[in-house]
Design a protein around this motif. Structure first.
Motif, PDB file in Angstrom:
ATOM      1  N   GLY A  42       0.809  -1.208   0.000  1.00  4.47           N
ATOM      2  CA  GLY A  42       0.000   0.000   0.000  1.00  4.47           C
ATOM      3  C   GLY A  42       0.843   1.258   0.000  1.00  4.47           C
ATOM      4  O   GLY A  42       2.047   1.230  -0.281  1.00  4.47           O
ATOM      5  N   PHE A  90       5.069   9.063  -4.384  1.00  4.06           N
ATOM      6  CA  PHE A  90       4.010  10.034  -4.651  1.00  4.06           C
ATOM      7  C   PHE A  90       4.101  11.186  -3.674  1.00  4.06           C
ATOM      8  O   PHE A  90       4.270  10.990  -2.461  1.00  4.06           O
ATOM      9  CB  PHE A  90       2.628   9.385  -4.527  1.00  4.06           C
ATOM     10  CG  PHE A  90       2.302   8.450  -5.648  1.00  4.06           C
ATOM     11  CD1 PHE A  90       2.443   7.082  -5.478  1.00  4.06           C
ATOM     12  CD2 PHE A  90       1.873   8.943  -6.866  1.00  4.06           C
ATOM     13  CE1 PHE A  90       2.152   6.208  -6.520  1.00  4.06           C
ATOM     14  CE2 PHE A  90       1.575   8.074  -7.913  1.00  4.06           C
ATOM     15  CZ  PHE A  90       1.723   6.711  -7.734  1.00  4.06           C
ATOM     16  N   PHE A 106      -2.831  14.237  -5.421  1.00  2.00           N
ATOM     17  CA  PHE A 106      -1.577  13.524  -5.640  1.00  2.00           C
ATOM     18  C   PHE A 106      -0.929  13.936  -6.947  1.00  2.00           C
ATOM     19  O   PHE A 106      -1.619  14.271  -7.926  1.00  2.00           O
ATOM     20  CB  PHE A 106      -1.827  12.017  -5.697  1.00  2.00           C
ATOM     21  CG  PHE A 106      -1.996  11.371  -4.353  1.00  2.00           C
ATOM     22  CD1 PHE A 106      -3.234  11.364  -3.723  1.00  2.00           C
ATOM     23  CD2 PHE A 106      -0.918  10.766  -3.721  1.00  2.00           C
ATOM     24  CE1 PHE A 106      -3.391  10.768  -2.483  1.00  2.00           C
ATOM     25  CE2 PHE A 106      -1.076  10.172  -2.481  1.00  2.00           C
ATOM     26  CZ  PHE A 106      -2.319  10.170  -1.860  1.00  2.00           C
ATOM     27  N   GLY A 107       0.410  13.868  -6.948  1.00  2.00           N
ATOM     28  CA  GLY A 107       1.131  13.956  -8.212  1.00  2.00           C
ATOM     29  C   GLY A 107       1.042  12.631  -8.958  1.00  2.00           C
ATOM     30  O   GLY A 107       0.466  11.662  -8.456  1.00  2.00           O
TER      31      GLY A 107
ATOM     32  N   GLN B  33     -11.847   8.341   3.329  1.00  2.00           N
ATOM     33  CA  GLN B  33     -11.852   8.746   1.932  1.00  2.00           C
ATOM     34  C   GLN B  33     -11.656   7.533   1.050  1.00  2.00           C
ATOM     35  O   GLN B  33     -11.015   6.564   1.450  1.00  2.00           O
ATOM     36  CB  GLN B  33     -10.741   9.765   1.689  1.00  2.00           C
ATOM     37  CG  GLN B  33     -10.874  11.007   2.572  1.00  2.00           C
ATOM     38  CD  GLN B  33      -9.686  11.923   2.474  1.00  2.00           C
ATOM     39  OE1 GLN B  33      -8.736  11.663   1.760  1.00  2.00           O
ATOM     40  NE2 GLN B  33      -9.745  13.024   3.207  1.00  2.00           N
ATOM     41  N   TYR B  35     -10.256   6.591  -2.874  1.00  2.00           N
ATOM     42  CA  TYR B  35      -9.516   7.044  -4.038  1.00  2.00           C
ATOM     43  C   TYR B  35      -9.537   5.941  -5.089  1.00  2.00           C
ATOM     44  O   TYR B  35      -9.618   4.754  -4.772  1.00  2.00           O
ATOM     45  CB  TYR B  35      -8.049   7.331  -3.675  1.00  2.00           C
ATOM     46  CG  TYR B  35      -7.834   8.518  -2.772  1.00  2.00           C
ATOM     47  CD1 TYR B  35      -8.027   8.414  -1.401  1.00  2.00           C
ATOM     48  CD2 TYR B  35      -7.401   9.741  -3.285  1.00  2.00           C
ATOM     49  CE1 TYR B  35      -7.814   9.502  -0.560  1.00  2.00           C
ATOM     50  CE2 TYR B  35      -7.183  10.831  -2.458  1.00  2.00           C
ATOM     51  CZ  TYR B  35      -7.398  10.701  -1.103  1.00  2.00           C
ATOM     52  OH  TYR B  35      -7.184  11.777  -0.280  1.00  2.00           O
ATOM     53  N   GLN B  37      -7.081   4.734  -8.395  1.00  5.81           N
ATOM     54  CA  GLN B  37      -5.776   4.930  -9.016  1.00  5.81           C
ATOM     55  C   GLN B  37      -5.684   4.102 -10.286  1.00  5.81           C
ATOM     56  O   GLN B  37      -5.954   2.901 -10.262  1.00  5.81           O
ATOM     57  CB  GLN B  37      -4.655   4.524  -8.044  1.00  5.81           C
ATOM     58  CG  GLN B  37      -3.262   4.781  -8.569  1.00  5.81           C
ATOM     59  CD  GLN B  37      -2.192   4.380  -7.583  1.00  5.81           C
ATOM     60  OE1 GLN B  37      -2.439   3.638  -6.640  1.00  5.81           O
ATOM     61  NE2 GLN B  37      -0.994   4.884  -7.773  1.00  5.81           N
ATOM     62  N   GLY B  42      -1.281   8.925 -10.097  1.00  4.22           N
ATOM     63  CA  GLY B  42      -1.514   8.999  -8.676  1.00  4.22           C
ATOM     64  C   GLY B  42      -2.972   8.770  -8.348  1.00  4.22           C
ATOM     65  O   GLY B  42      -3.839   8.869  -9.219  1.00  4.22           O
ATOM     66  N   PRO B  43      -3.271   8.457  -7.084  1.00  7.79           N
ATOM     67  CA  PRO B  43      -4.672   8.283  -6.669  1.00  7.79           C
ATOM     68  C   PRO B  43      -5.466   9.571  -6.857  1.00  7.79           C
ATOM     69  O   PRO B  43      -4.943  10.668  -6.683  1.00  7.79           O
ATOM     70  CB  PRO B  43      -4.542   7.924  -5.183  1.00  7.79           C
ATOM     71  CG  PRO B  43      -3.151   7.415  -5.015  1.00  7.79           C
ATOM     72  CD  PRO B  43      -2.325   8.191  -5.991  1.00  7.79           C
ATOM     73  N   LEU B  45      -9.078  11.407  -5.649  1.00  2.74           N
ATOM     74  CA  LEU B  45     -10.135  11.348  -4.641  1.00  2.74           C
ATOM     75  C   LEU B  45     -11.506  11.164  -5.285  1.00  2.74           C
ATOM     76  O   LEU B  45     -11.871  11.873  -6.221  1.00  2.74           O
ATOM     77  CB  LEU B  45     -10.139  12.638  -3.816  1.00  2.74           C
ATOM     78  CG  LEU B  45     -11.189  12.725  -2.719  1.00  2.74           C
ATOM     79  CD1 LEU B  45     -10.878  11.743  -1.595  1.00  2.74           C
ATOM     80  CD2 LEU B  45     -11.275  14.147  -2.166  1.00  2.74           C
ATOM     81  N   LEU B  86      -7.358   0.581  -9.283  1.00  2.00           N
ATOM     82  CA  LEU B  86      -7.067   0.232  -7.890  1.00  2.00           C
ATOM     83  C   LEU B  86      -7.869   1.175  -6.996  1.00  2.00           C
ATOM     84  O   LEU B  86      -7.732   2.396  -7.105  1.00  2.00           O
ATOM     85  CB  LEU B  86      -5.564   0.383  -7.616  1.00  2.00           C
ATOM     86  CG  LEU B  86      -5.099   0.078  -6.192  1.00  2.00           C
ATOM     87  CD1 LEU B  86      -5.262  -1.409  -5.897  1.00  2.00           C
ATOM     88  CD2 LEU B  86      -3.644   0.500  -6.001  1.00  2.00           C
ATOM     89  N   LEU B  88      -8.641   2.552  -3.300  1.00  2.00           N
ATOM     90  CA  LEU B  88      -7.970   2.696  -2.009  1.00  2.00           C
ATOM     91  C   LEU B  88      -8.885   3.400  -1.027  1.00  2.00           C
ATOM     92  O   LEU B  88      -9.495   4.421  -1.369  1.00  2.00           O
ATOM     93  CB  LEU B  88      -6.702   3.530  -2.168  1.00  2.00           C
ATOM     94  CG  LEU B  88      -5.592   2.954  -3.055  1.00  2.00           C
ATOM     95  CD1 LEU B  88      -4.641   4.052  -3.499  1.00  2.00           C
ATOM     96  CD2 LEU B  88      -4.839   1.863  -2.339  1.00  2.00           C
ATOM     97  N   PHE B 103      -3.645   4.559   4.711  1.00  2.00           N
ATOM     98  CA  PHE B 103      -4.226   3.920   3.549  1.00  2.00           C
ATOM     99  C   PHE B 103      -4.365   2.415   3.746  1.00  2.00           C
ATOM    100  O   PHE B 103      -3.505   1.766   4.347  1.00  2.00           O
ATOM    101  CB  PHE B 103      -3.363   4.166   2.311  1.00  2.00           C
ATOM    102  CG  PHE B 103      -3.533   5.528   1.710  1.00  2.00           C
ATOM    103  CD1 PHE B 103      -2.800   6.597   2.183  1.00  2.00           C
ATOM    104  CD2 PHE B 103      -4.433   5.733   0.675  1.00  2.00           C
ATOM    105  CE1 PHE B 103      -2.957   7.865   1.643  1.00  2.00           C
ATOM    106  CE2 PHE B 103      -4.600   6.994   0.125  1.00  2.00           C
ATOM    107  CZ  PHE B 103      -3.855   8.057   0.611  1.00  2.00           C
ATOM    108  N   GLY B 104      -5.454   1.863   3.215  1.00  4.47           N
ATOM    109  CA  GLY B 104      -5.544   0.430   3.042  1.00  4.47           C
ATOM    110  C   GLY B 104      -4.668   0.010   1.868  1.00  4.47           C
ATOM    111  O   GLY B 104      -4.170   0.859   1.119  1.00  4.47           O
ATOM    112  N   LYS B 105      -4.501  -1.316   1.684  1.00  4.28           N
ATOM    113  CA  LYS B 105      -3.611  -1.795   0.633  1.00  4.28           C
ATOM    114  C   LYS B 105      -4.278  -1.811  -0.738  1.00  4.28           C
ATOM    115  O   LYS B 105      -3.604  -2.027  -1.747  1.00  4.28           O
ATOM    116  CB  LYS B 105      -3.077  -3.177   0.988  1.00  4.28           C
ATOM    117  CG  LYS B 105      -2.170  -3.147   2.203  1.00  4.28           C
ATOM    118  CD  LYS B 105      -1.610  -4.519   2.533  1.00  4.28           C
ATOM    119  CE  LYS B 105      -0.702  -4.416   3.755  1.00  4.28           C
ATOM    120  NZ  LYS B 105      -0.143  -5.727   4.136  1.00  4.28           N
TER     121      LYS B 105
END
Lengths: 115, 113
Positions: A42, A90, A106-107, B33, B35, B37, B42-43, B45, B86, B88, B103-105
């Motif tokens: 993660g 990130f 995020f980038g 939250q 997200y 990805q 990047g993730p 929201l 993905l 998250l 974060f979760g995996k």
């Protein structure tokens, strides 16, 4: 477009080399952070900053340094690269921490390989 | 240490099917939250839930925060290939250094046409 810009997008380093991953945001966000993302692990927090001149360690800070001289920039320095630092990095920012802040921007990440 | 467990880890379904992704913790969070990805990015929201029992809808996606604010779910109705990615979940507790996201995996979703 407003957002978080990370450079470079890809990098290969030799063990022992140092480098700086760049992160810049143009949203005037106070909070910035660095995460690394590894398969099965993660996103893990490396370092974070709640404003210019203020930084603190996250979950996995060893081998990394940060500084925050301006609101916009939050570079991540690898002091002496090791294969265990092979990862996708990130940078993220948010307007604030607290009930009025609802999310990170995020980038697009830096994929780093250390050989 | 606060942990977020996501399940399932992987999910491969056909277009049009429904699915639910779970995010569970033994800890209470101020907000949670979700997200999404996509590869090489990047993730991004999707939603934030703050109040216990809160339900939010985003087109075909329905998000729920548990009454005790320890868990959340994401339900997708009539999944489409564009939902592939993905997912998250991330929990936040506000105040001082505890304001960081955990974060979760993640749940890797593949929707086949």
């Amino acid at each position: 477009n407003a957002g978080v810009t990370q450079t470079p997008k890809f990098q290969v380093l030799k063990t022992g080399q140092s480098m700086t991953l760049q992160c810049a945001q143009d949203m005037n966000h106070e909070y910035m952070s660095w995460y690394r993302q590894d398969p099965g692990m993660g996103l893990r927090l490396i370092h974070y900053s709640v404003g210019a001149g203020i930084t603190d360690q996250g979950e996995v800070p060893n081998g990394y340094n940060v500084s925050r001289s301006t609101t916009e920039d939050f570079p991540l320095r690898l002091l002496s690269a090791a294969p265990s630092q092979t990862s996708v990095y990130f940078c993220a920012s948010s307007a604030s921490l607290g009930p009025n802040n609802y999310g990170y921007t995020f980038g697009s990440g830096t994929r780093l390989t250390v050989v | 240490t606060q942990l977020l467990e996501q399940s399932p880890q992987f999910l491969s379904i056909q277009e049009g099917e429904n699915l639910t992704v779970y995010c569970n913790s033994s800890s209470v969070f101020s907000s949670l939250q979700w997200y999404r990805q996509e590869p090489g990015e990047g993730p991004v929201l999707l939603v934030t839930v703050v109040t216990g029992g809160e339900v939010k809808k985003l087109k075909r996606l329905t998000f729920q925060f548990g009454d005790a604010r320890k868990d959340s779910s994401l339900h997708i109705t009539a999944a489409q290939p564009g939902d592939t990615g993905l997912y998250l979940c991330a929990g936040a507790n506000y105040g001082g250094s505890q304001g960081n996201l955990i974060f979760g995996k993640g749940t890797k979703l593949s929707v086949k046409p």
